[in-house]
Enzyme design. Structure first.
Site, short mmCIF file in Angstrom:
data_model
loop_
_atom_site.label_atom_id
_atom_site.label_comp_id
_atom_site.label_asym_id
_atom_site.label_seq_id
_atom_site.Cartn_x
_atom_site.Cartn_y
_atom_site.Cartn_z
N TYR A 35 4.16 8.95 -11.07
CA TYR A 35 3.18 8.20 -10.27
C TYR A 35 2.36 7.26 -11.16
CZ TYR A 35 -0.89 7.45 -7.17
OH TYR A 35 -1.91 6.89 -6.43
N LYS B 41 2.15 3.10 -11.13
CA LYS B 41 0.89 2.37 -10.91
C LYS B 41 0.58 1.47 -12.11
CE LYS B 41 -0.20 3.74 -6.74
NZ LYS B 41 -0.05 2.79 -5.62
N ALA C 159 3.14 6.10 -14.06
CA ALA C 159 4.04 5.05 -14.56
C ALA C 159 4.17 3.94 -13.53
CB ALA C 159 5.41 5.64 -14.89
N ASN D 123 0.80 -1.24 0.00
CA ASN D 123 0.00 0.00 0.00
C ASN D 123 0.83 1.28 0.00
OD1 ASN D 123 -2.38 1.78 0.96
ND2 ASN D 123 -0.92 1.90 2.65
N GLY E 43 -10.16 5.74 -6.46
CA GLY E 43 -10.36 7.12 -6.90
C GLY E 43 -9.79 8.05 -5.84
N1 LIG Z 1 -5.43 9.13 -1.30
C1 LIG Z 1 -5.82 9.01 -2.55
O1 LIG Z 1 -6.54 9.88 -3.08
C2 LIG Z 1 -5.44 7.82 -3.36
C3 LIG Z 1 -5.98 7.68 -4.65
C4 LIG Z 1 -5.63 6.57 -5.41
C5 LIG Z 1 -4.77 5.61 -4.89
N2 LIG Z 1 -4.26 5.76 -3.65
C6 LIG Z 1 -3.30 4.76 -3.17
O2 LIG Z 1 -3.56 4.39 -1.82
C7 LIG Z 1 -2.34 4.05 -1.17
C8 LIG Z 1 -2.23 4.82 0.13
O3 LIG Z 1 -2.31 6.22 -0.13
P1 LIG Z 1 -2.52 7.29 1.03
O4 LIG Z 1 -3.26 8.44 0.45
O5 LIG Z 1 -3.06 6.60 2.23
O6 LIG Z 1 -1.01 7.75 1.30
P2 LIG Z 1 -0.35 8.44 2.63
O7 LIG Z 1 -1.43 8.85 3.57
O8 LIG Z 1 0.59 9.45 2.13
O9 LIG Z 1 0.45 7.23 3.27
C9 LIG Z 1 1.55 6.71 2.63
C10 LIG Z 1 2.20 5.66 3.52
O10 LIG Z 1 3.40 5.21 2.90
C11 LIG Z 1 4.51 5.40 3.79
N3 LIG Z 1 5.72 5.76 3.06
C12 LIG Z 1 6.00 6.94 2.43
N4 LIG Z 1 7.24 6.91 1.91
C13 LIG Z 1 7.77 5.71 2.22
C14 LIG Z 1 9.03 5.10 1.98
N5 LIG Z 1 10.01 5.73 1.31
N6 LIG Z 1 9.24 3.85 2.46
C15 LIG Z 1 8.27 3.20 3.14
N7 LIG Z 1 7.06 3.73 3.41
C16 LIG Z 1 6.81 4.96 2.95
C17 LIG Z 1 4.05 6.51 4.73
O11 LIG Z 1 4.67 6.44 5.99
P3 LIG Z 1 6.08 7.13 6.39
O12 LIG Z 1 6.03 8.55 5.89
O13 LIG Z 1 6.08 6.99 7.86
O14 LIG Z 1 7.12 6.30 5.72
C18 LIG Z 1 2.57 6.20 4.89
O15 LIG Z 1 2.36 5.23 5.88
C19 LIG Z 1 -1.23 4.33 -2.18
O16 LIG Z 1 -0.87 3.15 -2.84
C20 LIG Z 1 -1.90 5.28 -3.16
O17 LIG Z 1 -1.32 5.25 -4.45
C21 LIG Z 1 -4.56 6.84 -2.87
#
Ligand SMILES: NC(=O)c1ccc[n+]([C@@H]2O[C@H](COP(=O)([O-])OP(=O)(O)OC[C@H]3O[C@@H](n4cnc5c(N)ncnc54)[C@H](OP(=O)(O)O)[C@@H]3O)[C@@H](O)[C@H]2O)c1
Ligand SMILES: *[C@@H]1O[C@H](CO)[C@@H](O)[C@H](O)[C@H]1NC(C)=O
Length: 290
Positions: A181, A185, A183, A117, A214
């Site tokens: 990003y 995904k 790319a 994730n 989304g």
């Molecule tokens: N939010 C949206 O609108 C959205 C839309 C489509 C897809 N998604 C997908 O949903 C997933 C979660 O997104 P989110 O919005 O929940 O993101 P988020 O709140 O930014 O959380 C990202 C997580 O990844 C960790 N992380 C960041 N850099 C890292 C690194 N270098 N090594 C290891 N861990 C790392 C962060 O923790 P630390 O900073 O503590 O490392 C955090 O726990 C992703 O795959 C994203 O592509 C999200």
């Protein structure tokens, strides 16, 4: 045929279809399940940790920030997790995936779910020629998923477990300001859809669930949208997206969408592309000076 007979046949068919299509999610199967969850310090990953905890799973959570991980760990125990351990790791290091999986196997003995994730930070910006950044993001968002899978697969094969890959609508339909990003995904799609076929051919009962999300209301996503000056239209709550992902993995679906209407966008993506591109270019027009 008499009208009544037709109606009866129709009713029975609808009934059978309803049974076939019903949501077969049974939360009990997650009780005691061994789960390795990445990106669990905040956002959707944090919410997934709380759901798994409530279902009584045994968890290993990872991200970089130790302080946040400890807080999530405590809340998970409070919510009913059988066991929870955390390990801090930076997925930009190609060795991290293996280290994290070895830690999880040490703590849990085996794995039923590998939930991929995490993503590296990537603001919504024009691609300004920084290939170095793209390469870094491919390691964090894509290659580390492969490295984690390589290390976890033997245990998952043994337990007939599941790989859950969190992806995005951007992996299906590219948008501007997200070249690297998008790319990363789409790369996940290619790799994990191929792997799913190979597992079937080899009669290995490991399911692969690709989750197409989304806009979700996590702090990171909302801040990125605001910084870009984009209007935020009803983002989906992170706790709900988290549950959709967990449910999809538990029922061993190939692909799930969250929110549900994302499926419609994906299925019609080749319709009226010129018109849709025109709207997209309008919606994403550059701000002054950028
Ligand atoms: N939010 C949206 O609108 C959205 C839309 C489509 C897809 N998604 C997908 O949903 C997933 C979660 O997104 P989110 O919005 O929940 O993101 P988020 O709140 O930014 O959380 C990202 C997580 O990844 C960790 N992380 C960041 N850099 C890292 C690194 N270098 N090594 C290891 N861990 C790392 C962060 O923790 P630390 O900073 O503590 O490392 C955090 O726990 C992703 O795959 C994203 O592509 C999200
Ligand atoms: C971890 O997160 C907390 C809360 O957001 C923050 O105050 C702290 O600086 C972060 N630690 C590191 C090492 O980034």
């Amino acid at each position: 045929m008499a009208r009544l007979t037709k109606i009866v046949i129709l009713a029975i068919s609808v009934g059978i279809l309803a049974v076939l299509w019903r949501d077969t999610f049974e939360p009990e199967i997650l009780s005691g399940a061994h789960v390795l969850l990445t990106g669990a310090s905040k956002g959707i990953g944090e919410q997934m940790a709380y759901h798994y905890a409530q279902f009584g799973s045994e968890l290993v959570i990872t991200a970089r920030n130790k302080t946040l991980l400890k807080q999530v760990e405590e809340k998970c125990l409070h919510l009913g997790a059988r066991k929870v351990h955390s390990i801090s790791a930076d997925m930009s290091d190609p060795k991290s995936g293996n280290q994290v999986v070895q830690f999880a196997l040490e703590k849990l003995g085996s794995l039923n779910y590998l939930v991929l994730n995490h993503i590296g930070y990537d603001p919504l910006q024009m691609w300004g020629g920084n290939a170095e950044h793209t390469s870094w993001l491919m390691q964090v968002n894509f290659l580390s998923y492969v490295q984690l899978t390589a290390a976890a697969l033997p245990s998952l094969i043994e337990t007939k477990g599941s790989i859950i890959v969190v992806s995005s609508l951007c992996g299906k339909i590219a948008i501007p300001y997200a070249a690297s990003y998008s790319a990363s995904k789409s790369a996940l799609e290619g790799f994990f859809n191929s792997l799913r076929h190979e597992l079937v051919i080899q009669k290995r009962e490991v399911s692969v669930t690709l989750c197409v999300l989304g806009l979700i209301d996590t702090q990171t996503a909302m801040e990125k949208m605001r910084a870009r000056g984009l209007p935020i239209v009803s983002p989906h709550p992170a706790a709900e997206a988290a549950l959709d992902i967990i449910r999809g993995g538990a029922i061993r679906a190939k692909e799930i969408y969250s929110p549900w209407w994302v499926e419609g966008i994906v299925r019609t993506r080749d319709w009226f592309t010129d018109l849709k591109d025109m709207f997209m270019h309008r919606y994403f027009r550059p701000m002054d000076g950028q």
